[in-house]
Design a protein around this motif. Structure first.
Motif, mmCIF file in Angstrom:
data_model
loop_
_atom_site.group_PDB
_atom_site.id
_atom_site.type_symbol
_atom_site.label_atom_id
_atom_site.label_comp_id
_atom_site.label_asym_id
_atom_site.label_seq_id
_atom_site.Cartn_x
_atom_site.Cartn_y
_atom_site.Cartn_z
ATOM 1 N N GLN A 13 8.076 -6.065 5.573
ATOM 2 C CA GLN A 13 8.395 -7.309 6.273
ATOM 3 C C GLN A 13 7.232 -7.834 7.119
ATOM 4 N N ALA A 15 3.629 -7.350 5.989
ATOM 5 C CA ALA A 15 2.437 -7.605 5.178
ATOM 6 C C ALA A 15 2.274 -9.101 4.916
ATOM 7 N N GLY A 16 1.029 -9.583 4.975
ATOM 8 C CA GLY A 16 0.747 -11.001 4.742
ATOM 9 C C GLY A 16 -0.724 -11.217 4.456
ATOM 10 N N ASP A 17 -1.141 -12.466 4.449
ATOM 11 C CA ASP A 17 -2.526 -12.769 4.086
ATOM 12 C C ASP A 17 -3.405 -13.043 5.298
ATOM 13 N N LYS A 18 -2.873 -12.824 6.508
ATOM 14 C CA LYS A 18 -3.667 -13.044 7.721
ATOM 15 C C LYS A 18 -3.731 -11.751 8.528
ATOM 16 N N PHE A 21 -2.331 -8.202 9.222
ATOM 17 C CA PHE A 21 -1.352 -7.793 8.216
ATOM 18 C C PHE A 21 -1.880 -7.901 6.786
ATOM 19 N N ASP A 22 -3.177 -8.140 6.627
ATOM 20 C CA ASP A 22 -3.735 -8.486 5.318
ATOM 21 C C ASP A 22 -4.326 -7.325 4.537
ATOM 22 N N VAL A 45 3.003 -4.703 -2.878
ATOM 23 C CA VAL A 45 2.038 -5.479 -2.092
ATOM 24 C C VAL A 45 0.637 -4.995 -2.450
ATOM 25 N N SER A 47 -2.290 -5.888 -1.691
ATOM 26 C CA SER A 47 -3.310 -5.792 -0.647
ATOM 27 C C SER A 47 -3.224 -4.471 0.113
#
Length: 351
Positions: A13, A15-18, A21-22, A45, A47
């Motif tokens: 919840q 993990a992201g691209d910034k 959290f990237d 994920v 990444s």
């Protein structure tokens, strides 16, 4: 008795691209800074982890483990929740479930299922390469659209669905067994394994497979109005993983368990950040400790109101405060009389 490990955090919840959290390195630094000691890694994920590479290259698996360890963390478990969901998909959900798989298998249920099975098998090998003993996933669902018994279900419909589910999962369970890793099904609405009875129906069909175990998450039981403390009494021997997630159920004169197709924030049953819901975590940690559970207590943050960042910040101290450092002696040892068999027989009038 043994002491539960933690606090851990499920990264799905967050993990992201910034940043932060990237990348695995960045998100582990962030988690360690909040006081977490373990991370549960979602394998879809890219990444964070290349699942195939972790399964086929011990060197790469060691690098992943090294990245996590460099922040004073351990890998709690790997997760293939989304891939496990695709092992069994009712046609009514084909369009929705395609989003869990790569574009190359969209609109092709057979290819999508084959992709998912391979993912699970890589999950087994990757877990072994990382030195892990448990793995989180979903069961998938064939019977879920027929949950409510009206219109009347044809005789044998549910039985055939569970027979097929067992046929699909048995080779996967065998692969996990070869790798020395437990499959831990998160018992969850929208899965055919959504409560204790359905788990038992499945377990019977896989002949009590030693690797067909459980991920315990009380939040899903609050929403179903299932007694989540009794559940531990029934299934503690099969519980190998633990998601620490809160929830609340507030029925009204207008909605109940089914929640009238409302959004999460407007549902009678909804997930909450730790401490904001109705789950009796003191009771849960006590029961799990009583039965010797020594796996990880892993935060899964899902809340319709509070931000993810605040939920994560509050989660580590919340879990830490509930972990019971189990006793190594009985509290009344000081009063032990030190008697022997002869003395016991004398006390009973049997001498």
């Amino acid at each position: 008795m043994r002491t539960i490990k933690g606090p851990g955090i499920f990264l799905a919840q967050f993990a992201g691209d910034k940043p932060p959290f990237d990348t695995l390195d960045n998100i582990c630094r962030w988690a360690a800074g909040l006081g977490y000691k373990g991370v549960q890694i979602p394998t879809w994920v890219g990444s964070l982890i290349d699942l195939e590479k972790a399964a086929t290259s011990k060197t790469y698996a060691d690098e992943i483990k090294g990245t996590v360890n460099s922040h004073g963390l351990e890998i709690a478990e790997l997760s293939t929740h989304l891939q496990g969901q695709l092992v069994a998909v009712h046609p009514a959900y084909d369009a929705q479930m395609d989003g869990f798989a790569p574009a190359s298998v969209h609109n092709n249920p057979k290819a999508r299922q084959e992709w998912a099975v391979q993912q699970l098998k890589w999950g087994a090998a990757a877990s072994k390469n990382l030195g892990l003993k448990a793995h989180a996933t979903f069961s998938g669902a064939l019977a879920w659209p027929y949950l409510y018994p009206f219109p009347q279900r044809p005789a044998g419909l549910v039985e055939e669905a569970f027979d097929e589910l067992a046929r699909r999962w048995t080779p996967i369970l065998d692969e996990f067994d070869r790798n020395g890793v437990d499959v831990c099904y998160e018992i969850h609405p929208s899965e055919d394994l959504h409560d204790g009875i359905t788990y038992e129906m499945f377990l019977e069909r896989v002949h009590n497979h030693p690797r067909a175990n459980l991920l315990y998450d009380p939040s899903h039981f609050v929403l179903q109005q299932l007694n989540y403390l009794d559940y531990i009494d029934f299934y503690h021997e099969r519980i190998r993983m633990f998601h620490v997630k809160d929830a609340e159920f507030n029925p009204t004169g207008k909605q109940g368990v089914y929640s009238g197709f409302q959004s999460w924030v407007n549902r009678a049953g909804r997930f909450r950040s730790l401490g904001d819901g109705q789950v009796d975590f003191a009771g849960i940690f006590s029961k799990l400790s009583q039965y010797g559970f020594d796996g990880w207590a892993v935060l899964e943050w899902e809340c319709a109101i509070k931000s993810a960042e605040q939920g994560a910040e509050e989660g580590a101290p919340f879990i830490q405060s509930h972990i019971i450092r189990v006793t190594e002696k009985a509290f009344d040892d000081f009063a032990a009389a030190g008697t022997d068999k002869a003395a016991n027989r004398k006390m009973l009038g049997l001498s």
